[in-house]
Design an enzyme around this catalytic site. Structure first.
Site, PDB file in Angstrom:
ATOM      1  N   GLU A   1       0.840  -1.212   0.000  1.00 22.69           N
ATOM      2  CA  GLU A   1       0.000   0.000   0.000  1.00 22.69           C
ATOM      3  C   GLU A   1       0.873   1.259   0.000  1.00 22.69           C
ATOM      4  OE1 GLU A   1      -2.261  -1.697   3.367  1.00 22.69           O
ATOM      5  OE2 GLU A   1      -4.029  -0.975   2.285  1.00 22.69           O
TER       6      GLU A   1
ATOM      7  N   GLU B   1      -3.740  -9.367   3.698  1.00 20.36           N
ATOM      8  CA  GLU B   1      -4.465  -9.029   4.926  1.00 20.36           C
ATOM      9  C   GLU B   1      -5.608  -9.985   5.227  1.00 20.36           C
ATOM     10  OE1 GLU B   1      -3.292  -6.829   2.793  1.00 20.36           O
ATOM     11  OE2 GLU B   1      -2.697  -4.969   3.789  1.00 20.36           O
TER      12      GLU B   1
HETATM   13  N1  3HC Z   1       4.226  -7.198  11.684  1.00 16.97           N
HETATM   14  C1  3HC Z   1       4.908  -7.578  12.775  1.00 16.97           C
HETATM   15  N2  3HC Z   1       5.765  -8.608  12.805  1.00 16.97           N
HETATM   16  C2  3HC Z   1       5.949  -9.277  11.663  1.00 16.97           C
HETATM   17  C3  3HC Z   1       5.278  -8.947  10.488  1.00 16.97           C
HETATM   18  C4  3HC Z   1       4.384  -7.850  10.507  1.00 16.97           C
HETATM   19  N3  3HC Z   1       3.721  -7.439   9.417  1.00 16.97           N
HETATM   20  N4  3HC Z   1       5.655  -9.802   9.528  1.00 16.97           N
HETATM   21  C5  3HC Z   1       6.539 -10.639  10.086  1.00 16.97           C
HETATM   22  N5  3HC Z   1       6.722 -10.314  11.377  1.00 16.97           N
HETATM   23  C6  3HC Z   1       7.641 -10.950  12.333  1.00 16.97           C
HETATM   24  C7  3HC Z   1       7.307 -12.400  12.578  1.00 16.97           C
HETATM   25  O1  3HC Z   1       6.359 -12.539  13.594  1.00 16.97           O
HETATM   26  C8  3HC Z   1       8.654 -12.953  12.955  1.00 16.97           C
HETATM   27  O2  3HC Z   1       8.880 -12.599  14.299  1.00 16.97           O
HETATM   28  P1  3HC Z   1       9.743 -13.558  15.249  1.00 16.97           P
HETATM   29  O3  3HC Z   1      11.079 -13.674  14.612  1.00 16.97           O
HETATM   30  O4  3HC Z   1       9.731 -12.854  16.542  1.00 16.97           O
HETATM   31  O5  3HC Z   1       9.013 -14.873  15.274  1.00 16.97           O
HETATM   32  C9  3HC Z   1       9.627 -12.148  12.107  1.00 16.97           C
HETATM   33  O6  3HC Z   1       8.923 -10.964  11.736  1.00 16.97           O
HETATM   34  C10 3HC Z   1      10.094 -12.848  10.861  1.00 16.97           C
HETATM   35  O7  3HC Z   1       8.923 -13.320  10.179  1.00 16.97           O
HETATM   36  P2  3HC Z   1       8.937 -14.687   9.369  1.00 16.97           P
HETATM   37  O8  3HC Z   1       9.538 -15.746  10.193  1.00 16.97           O
HETATM   38  O9  3HC Z   1       7.559 -14.876   8.865  1.00 16.97           O
HETATM   39  O10 3HC Z   1       9.949 -14.298   8.209  1.00 16.97           O
HETATM   40  P3  3HC Z   1      10.007 -14.828   6.724  1.00 16.97           P
HETATM   41  O11 3HC Z   1      11.231 -14.243   6.159  1.00 16.97           O
HETATM   42  O12 3HC Z   1       9.831 -16.305   6.691  1.00 16.97           O
HETATM   43  O13 3HC Z   1       8.742 -14.222   5.967  1.00 16.97           O
HETATM   44  C11 3HC Z   1       7.198 -12.460   5.385  1.00 16.97           C
HETATM   45  C12 3HC Z   1       8.659 -12.836   5.756  1.00 16.97           C
HETATM   46  C13 3HC Z   1       6.860 -13.083   4.033  1.00 16.97           C
HETATM   47  C14 3HC Z   1       7.125 -10.957   5.288  1.00 16.97           C
HETATM   48  C15 3HC Z   1       6.259 -13.009   6.467  1.00 16.97           C
HETATM   49  O14 3HC Z   1       6.746 -12.611   7.741  1.00 16.97           O
HETATM   50  C16 3HC Z   1       4.856 -12.528   6.353  1.00 16.97           C
HETATM   51  O15 3HC Z   1       4.102 -13.061   5.577  1.00 16.97           O
HETATM   52  N6  3HC Z   1       4.487 -11.498   7.156  1.00 16.97           N
HETATM   53  C17 3HC Z   1       3.146 -11.000   7.222  1.00 16.97           C
HETATM   54  C18 3HC Z   1       2.775 -10.246   5.970  1.00 16.97           C
HETATM   55  C19 3HC Z   1       1.420  -9.624   6.142  1.00 16.97           C
HETATM   56  O16 3HC Z   1       0.451 -10.281   6.422  1.00 16.97           O
HETATM   57  N7  3HC Z   1       1.362  -8.297   5.952  1.00 16.97           N
HETATM   58  C20 3HC Z   1       0.161  -7.585   6.151  1.00 16.97           C
HETATM   59  C21 3HC Z   1       0.181  -6.986   7.513  1.00 16.97           C
HETATM   60  S1  3HC Z   1      -1.341  -6.220   7.911  1.00 16.97           S
HETATM   61  C22 3HC Z   1      -1.274  -4.734   7.131  1.00 16.97           C
HETATM   62  O17 3HC Z   1      -0.319  -4.413   6.478  1.00 16.97           O
HETATM   63  C23 3HC Z   1      -2.452  -3.857   7.368  1.00 16.97           C
HETATM   64  C24 3HC Z   1      -2.515  -2.697   6.443  1.00 16.97           C
HETATM   65  O18 3HC Z   1      -3.361  -3.023   5.376  1.00 16.97           O
HETATM   66  C25 3HC Z   1      -3.060  -1.505   7.139  1.00 16.97           C
END
Ligand code: 3HC
Length: 675
Positions: free
Chosen positions: A102, A122
């Site tokens: 975004e 999301e």
């Molecule tokens: N917020 C906070 N923490 C996050 C995060 C996020 N968006 N994404 C990942 N983390 C944290 C994980 O909890 C993990 O923490 P830990 O080491 O303490 O366990 C650490 O970051 C590493 O994450 P992964 O082990 O998942 O790392 P990978 O490298 O395997 O994957 C990734 C990276 C593909 C970015 C994966 O973490 C992921 O899919 N994250 C979530 C993506 C997501 O859903 N984004 C949308 C968020 S909601 C949003 O943006 C709302 C907006 O529309 C207003």
């Protein structure tokens, strides 16, 4: 949280919030300040935003959800970027997900490495893109593509995004240098929000009518559709308000809380509480598997698909050929669906060495035994392995119930022995219960966890007990379900309660699929239980087209009058007068009793944390994700309610039932399981 570098009139803003550059409060404040600086400084002509480390950004900081906004919000930052009078370019590598994408949509141009992935996931957290994604994306790509990305939530490649018009340019080699050059050539901003939405309501309706992703009762996809309709019908500012309103409602809802719990639970499960930081996993280069049956073959496929060579051992050429044939057929079926190329199938199969020579396993780093459930057979195999495997090899059993400790003691190196409980079909199911024996060495455990992730599994550590975490919790559920049948319920009623709750199937549908004859003593003359009676009558489940249900040629179930008769005769013998059973009683006795068993698993230290139990059920048994797993669901329901229900039906549940002291204490103290 961000770094700024100015060169040749271009301000480069680098998001630096490891590990995923989540757009938390400090990042947002720094970003807003940097944009203000660019706006105010006449020497700055353009701005590039990129990410430090392995990605652009994983999106909003999910840990901040539910707390009161006390800083500039992400939508406000993005609005300011879009309104900036100087061109702003997003330079994307790794991932740009959720709020990360975004942010890029709020920029005026986007350049990405071809390997990058962009998406709005999301919906998998039970929310919708809440920082303009639902309004800006359909202004860059057509509404069909936007809807697909937003409702399915799956990221797409930068190459695909480029084809769609979401990415303006693919970087050659050096993203930072390319972005700089790109920015230098741009003279004017180009706000995404000023564009027209590409598509109409009809296009949205068409997809809604056919999409399997939209399910009644699941809130987020429906909200995504509503937001996309607002994008079509309303000007940007009003559409953004609709999106924001929907976002806040979802964030506060139980489904999103549960899905966020599931996200963090999965990551927490990877952590072993007493693992010292200096213990590194060993390298696994060669795998051995004993048994080429359904489980052994499925397990082998995981390693082959991940590019690891596998030697598979059988006791007869016929069994070996059959196993290999099934594996090849499974791969070819995947290729036929377009999920693998024929070359990938051949590459995977070429990594497989079938053999009848047990001693061939001598050079393997990890050997997994996948023969049938019999302690003597397993002990014999482990004693033989002990004699031939190299000293540092990890010896694993795929047992689903038996004591890994007892198996380990058949060797002179119990510290090298571990349980790796795969779920069927093993090449598909994501869960891997990693069973830590009393003697299992920490490096062996660390290696098992790392290897599990390498082959794409979600590993959860379990201690040793009958059935480990998952199957142990199945046991009270099955006992109660069977007791309820005799007391007056039907298989269909009990299964309906479970499927209405969101399970993919109920206990009897599952028994029919797995095989009613599993664990049967195979003596048709000895009929002591309902299972004995069905098995004696050849009703072994789907494979014999008859089990708790009758099945037609397409494996569609219908209630069976024969089963009704069998149940009725058991009631007569036991002197049970059938009564009407309420759905509520079924819920308490089959689902609350699982929570009770989960609490016992927790108090015995079999599971490290309650959320690990949730992960087992989410990934091993298809527990409905939007409820977060059994333990989270119990907390949302209220532990007092769970205890009340169990206490009310304790009499009906018989002598085998006892309330978990931990569950009782937590309910009295009004605590959660992990408090
Ligand atoms: N917020 C906070 N923490 C996050 C995060 C996020 N968006 N994404 C990942 N983390 C944290 C994980 O909890 C993990 O923490 P830990 O080491 O303490 O366990 C650490 O970051 C590493 O994450 P992964 O082990 O998942 O790392 P990978 O490298 O395997 O994957 C990734 C990276 C593909 C970015 C994966 O973490 C992921 O899919 N994250 C979530 C993506 C997501 O859903 N984004 C949308 C968020 S909601 C949003 O943006 C709302 C907006 O529309 C207003």
């Amino acid at each position: 949280m961000i770094e700024q570098v100015e060169r040749d009139g271009i301000l480069e803003i680098v998001l630096a919030n490891p590990p995923v550059n989540a757009l938390g409060r400090a990042v947002r404040e720094d970003l807003a300040a940097a944009i203000a600086r660019a706006e105010a400084d006449p020497a700055i002509r353009a701005v590039v935003i990129r990410g430090a480390g392995k990605m652009f950004s994983g999106g909003a900081d999910i840990t901040e959800f539910g707390s009161l906004p006390d800083a500039i919000s992400l939508p406000e930052v993005i609005d300011r970027i879009e309104a900036c009078s100087k061109p702003v370019i997003a330079a994307i590598h790794g991932h740009a997900l959720g709020g990360g994408l975004e942010l890029a949509l709020g920029c005026h141009y986007r350049i990405a490495t071809p390997q990058a992935k962009v998406g709005l996931p999301e919906v998998s957290l039970g929310i919708l893109p809440g920082a303009g994604g639902t309004q800006r994306l359909p202004r860059l790509v057509n509404v069909e593509a936007a809807l697909e990305m937003i409702v399915a939530g799956a990221p797409i490649s930068a190459i695909k995004a480029h084809e769609l018009g979401l990415i303006d340019r693919l970087a050659d080699k050096d993203l930072a240098a390319d972005a700089h050059a790109f920015a230098a050539g741009i003279t004017a901003p180009r706000p995404t929000g000023a564009r027209h939405v590409q598509g109409d309501l009809e296009a949205i309706e068409r997809i809604v009518q056919t999409s399997k992703l939209i399910k009644p009762g699941i809130d987020a996809p429906l909200a995504c559709i509503a937001a996309l309709k607002a994008a079509v019908e309303l000007p940007l500012d009003q559409g953004l308000l609709v999106e924001r309103d929907l976002f806040f409602k979802l964030v506060e809802g139980d489904q999103s809380k549960a899905l966020r719990h599931a996200f963090f639970a999965e990551r927490a499960a990877a952590k072993i509480t007493d693992m010292p930081a200096d213990i590194a996993p060993m390298s696994i280069a060669k795998v051995g598997i004993i048994g080429a049956g359904t489980m052994g073959g499925g397990i082998a496929m995981n390693f082959l698909s991940a590019g690891l060579p596998v030697m598979i051992v059988e006791t007869s050429q016929e069994a070996l050929d059959r196993g290999l044939g099934v594996m090849r057929a499974n791969y070819e079926a995947t290729a036929a669906k377009g999920r693998m190329t024929p070359e990938q199938v051949e590459r995977a199969m070429s990594l497989l060495t079938p053999t009848l020579d047990f001693d061939g396993l001598a050079d393997r780093d990890l050997i997994i035994e996948a023969v049938y459930e019999n302690m003597d057979v397993k002990k014999d195999i482990f004693a033989r392995l002990d004699a031939i495997a190299k000293p540092e090899a990890i010896l694993a059993s795929n047992t689903s119930y038996l004591s890994v400790d007892e198996i380990a003691l058949a060797t002179r190196r119990p510290q090298q022995v571990i349980g790796l409980h795969f779920f069927s079909p093993a090449n598909v199911m994501k869960l891997l219960e990693v069973v830590r024996g009393a003697h299992t060495a920490l490096p062996v455990l660390a290696t098992a966890m790392a290897t599990a992730r390498q082959i794409g599994k979600v590993p959860v550590v379990s201690g040793v007990c009958h059935g480990f975490i998952g199957n142990r919790m199945l046991s009270p559920r099955q006992d109660e379900a069977t007791a309820l049948l005799l007391e007056g319920a039907s298989p269909a009623q009990i299964d309906r309660v479970h499927t209405a709750f969101g399970m993919p199937m109920g206990p009897f549908q599952m028994a029919d699929l797995a095989g009613v004859d599993i664990g049967w003593h195979r003596d048709p003359a000895r009929v002591e239980t309902l299972q004995d009676a069905l098995c004696a009558a050849g009703r072994w489940g789907q494979k014999t087209k008859a089990g708790f249900y009758d099945y037609d040629d397409k494996r569609r179930p219908t209630p069976s009058p024969v089963v009704d008769e069998v149940i009725a005769s058991f009631r007569d013998q036991a002197g049970i007068l059938p009564r009407a059973i309420s759905d509520e009683e079924i819920t308490v006795r089959t689902l609350y009793s699982m929570v009770n068993e989960g609490a016992k698993i927790l108090e015995e230290g079999i599971a490290q944390r309650a959320s690990d139990i949730d992960v087992v059920w989410l990934y091993g048994y298809g527990w409905p994700r939007h409820t977060g797993g059994p333990m989270f669901w119990a907390q949302q329901t209220g532990l007092v309610t769970i205890v009340d229900g169990l206490t009310r039906y304790a009499g009906a549940m018989g002598e085998g039932f006892s309330l978990s002291p931990l569950l009782l204490a937590k309910s009295i103290n009004q605590e959660g399981f992990d408090d």
